[in-house]
Design an enzyme around this catalytic site. Structure first.
Site, mmCIF file in Angstrom:
data_model
loop_
_atom_site.group_PDB
_atom_site.id
_atom_site.type_symbol
_atom_site.label_atom_id
_atom_site.label_comp_id
_atom_site.label_asym_id
_atom_site.label_seq_id
_atom_site.Cartn_x
_atom_site.Cartn_y
_atom_site.Cartn_z
ATOM 1 C CD GLU A 150 -1.365 -2.344 2.070
ATOM 2 O OE1 GLU A 150 -2.190 -3.037 2.683
ATOM 3 O OE2 GLU A 150 -0.135 -2.588 2.068
ATOM 4 C CB CYS A 200 -0.581 0.663 5.083
ATOM 5 S SG CYS A 200 0.919 -0.154 4.508
#
Length: 137
Positions: free
Chosen positions: A61, A97
């Site tokens: 991510e 993330c």
């Protein structure tokens, strides 16, 4: 690209799976890919890149986010996120993330990821209801 002709989350999940094929994960063997659909309609992918120290590993991510900013600049806005892995295990975005995506994701952006019961989709705001906030003066 209008909302009517944006690719569905299934397409983003497939692109995330394809990105996972390029994972550099010699230590964990946990191969993850992510696909971001930007508000502009552009799609950017990334994969995890491990390091022997493990703490320096970058998740898929964050790799996709860094690539998106590099390609399109710091004013990007994320409209949707899909995460996939080739190990068949649950893998929601980790805390790091989530916090990184919070800088760019719409609160209503759908986030799709593998869970114990298949693909789970929730809004970004549900995924990170309270994130770290810092306001520059």
């Amino acid at each position: 690209m209008t909302k009517a002709n944006q690719p569905p989350l299934e397409k983003l999940l497939e692109l995330a799976r394809q990105a996972a094929e390029h994972s550099y994960s010699p230590y964990s063997k946990f191969r993850v890919g992510a696909a971001l659909r930007l508000a502009s309609g552009e799609i950017v992918t990334g994969t995890n890149v491990e390091n022997a120290s493990l703490g320096l590993t970058i998740c898929a991510e964050r790799a996709a986010l860094v690539r998106a900013v590099t390609q399109f600049g710091p004013k990007i806005r994320i409209a949707a996120v899909a995460v996939a892995n080739l190990n068949g295990l649950p893998s929601p975005p980790c805390g790091a993330c989530r916090q990184m995506l919070a800088e760019f994701a719409s609160p209503e952006a759908p986030i799709a990821f593998p869970s114990a019961r298949g693909i789970k989709t929730m809004t970004f705001n549900q995924l990170l209801p309270v994130g770290f906030e810092f306001k520059l003066k």
